[in-house]
Design an enzyme around this catalytic site. Structure first.
Site: not given
Ligand code: UD1
Length: 418
Positions: A22-23, A92, A116, A121-125, A305, A397
């Site tokens: 999936k990922n 998400r 979620c 689930r921030p996307i600031d990065l 996961d 999912r």
């Molecule tokens: C992906 C996986 C998810 C897995 C996760 C961690 C997919 C579709 N999903 O999710 O199954 O649980 O990796 O291995 O591939 N963070 C920030 N700011 C950002 C982005 C992330 O603070 O802009 C934080 C998140 O809140 C979290 C951590 O970084 O605590 C890791 O998140 P991230 O690696 O981005 O996970 P996803 O890509 O959302």
């Protein structure tokens, strides 16, 4: 409403093929946009999130059709660069389309994916990386407007190795002039799969699987035929199913190198695991031994996961095993449901201590999230009597058909509609 009815207490014996990851497929579907060509994706899991990604592509004017587990996508024509709020909320990881649309069109419009089940689930990065490449990002009214008539490759340093941000920036960088370097990139195998896909389409991407990825942008890309890597979390789920119920299983197509932290814990607990190029064989007898603390961390650490799933296999362990969740704030919601089945788990902050019980009993339980739902199934296999697992839309999912797969392994499980 669908539910899974599981009658526990039966040892597992059987073989199952592991679905595509999936990922991996989600970022690869976004990457298809960047190629502006026809793509044939093999080994594609039929999942709700994959359907949502396909609908995003169709909403942008692309076409897609399924032939069993092969997905044919044609992204030559697109009619827009905006993804509707409804589709963004449905999945998400819709944010991953931001970089791809920007690379293709020079502008993109998406809603925030929002929080979620696992917490914020921030996307600031993602956004600061896109800004580093020269994109203007405006988020008034909850809608992200990105524009970058010309994005320039440069060095981006991630403050933490986010999987989604790494993938998003790899895709945006395909449309940037010059070379982009992503430092402190996530190292997950799915990122290597994305690099392999992009390379098959003619891109020049190097370093995936290490902390530094470089992308040479503005290369002419073309379509390809690509087979998605096997899903390491689905494989971990079925290994934990065998550890929970006991028995001998073979996971066809499973790749141990992607889940060696999980197999290391299971071996420490007493399971025998062998693997080769064909798959992973696992034999578990009797109660598991308690193991050293299991701490989730970015890859190559123990995957968040797999935390709930492994915990479910340890409910009857001899002694006590400590889990520490370091990736998401809200990832112990399965604990209350496991407790209904007789589990003894004490949670304090990010730590959960699983004290082994002699027996578990079936109960009506509800999925709280995707992997938490799979954990309920794993626990139910070791419980006396019948467990009804509700709210299985969460499981759908990420698992193509968990009931079918567990039946292949000899479990007594049916999906019923009521
Ligand atoms: C992906 C996986 C998810 C897995 C996760 C961690 C997919 C579709 N999903 O999710 O199954 O649980 O990796 O291995 O591939 N963070 C920030 N700011 C950002 C982005 C992330 O603070 O802009 C934080 C998140 O809140 C979290 C951590 O970084 O605590 C890791 O998140 P991230 O690696 O981005 O996970 P996803 O890509 O959302």
């Amino acid at each position: 409403m669908s539910q899974l009815i599981i009658r526990g207490g039966r040892r597992l014996e059987g073989e199952v093929g592991i679905q595509g990851a999936k990922n991996s497929i989600l970022p690869i579907l976004a990457a298809a946009l960047v190629t502006a060509d026809q793509i044939e994706l093999r080994g594609c899991p039929r999942l709700r999130d994959v359907d949502a990604s396909v609908r995003i592509l169709q909403g942008l004017g692309c076409t897609a059709c399924w032939e069993k587990n092969t997905l044919l996508v044609d992204t030559r024509e697109i009619s827009g660069c905006a993804v509707s709020d409804r589709l963004c909320r449905e999945m998400r990881s819709s944010a991953i389309f931001l970089g791809a649309i920007l690379a293709r069109c020079g502008q993109a419009e998406l809603s925030y994916p929002g929080g979620c089940e696992l917490g914020p689930r921030p996307i600031d990065l993602h956004l600061s990386g896109l800004r580093d490449l020269g994109a203007e990002v405006d988020d008034t009214g909850g809608v992200l407007h990105c524009s970058a008539p010309r994005i320039e490759g440069r060095e981006i340093v991630l403050s933490l190795p986010s999987v989604g941000a790494t993938e998003n920036l790899m895709l945006a960088a395909c449309g940037a002039a010059g070379i982009t370097t992503i430092a402190n990139a996530a190292r997950e195998p799915e990122i290597v799969d994305l690099q392999n896909f992009l390379t098959a389409c003619g891109a020049r991407v190097f370093g995936a699987g290490t902390s530094t990825i470089s992308i040479e942008g503005r290369r002419p890309l073309h379509g390809c035929t690509y087979t998605v890597m096997p899903d390491r979390i689905a494989a971990a789920t079925y290994l934990c199913a065998a550890a929970s119920a006991g028995g001998t299983v073979f996971l066809r197509g499973g790749r141990e190198e992607y889940l060696s932290t999980v197999t290391a814990v299971l071996r420490e607990a007493g399971c025998s695991i062998l693997s080769d190029g064909n798959g992973i064989a696992c034999c578990c007898k009797g109660r598991l031994s308690a193991v050293r603390p299991v701490r989730t961390a970015p890859y190559p650490g123990f995957p968040t996961d797999a935390q709930a799933i492994l915990m479910a296999a340890f409910l009857k362990n001899r002694g006590a095993t400590v889990f520490e969740e370091n990736m998401f704030e809200n990832r112990y919601r399965h604990v209350d449901e496991l407790t209904r089945m007789g589990a003894d788990i004490r949670v304090s902050g990010r730590t959960a201590v699983v004290c082994g019980v002699k027996s578990l009993h079936g109960a009506p339980v509800c999925c709280t999230d995707l992997r938490g739902g799979a954990a309920l199934c794993v626990a139910a296999l070791a419980a006396e009597g019948e467990t009804a697992v509700r709210e299985i839309c969460h499981i759908d999912r990420g698992y193509e058909d968990i009931a079918r797969d567990l039946r292949f392994l000899g479990a007594d499980i049916v999906r019923t509609e009521s």
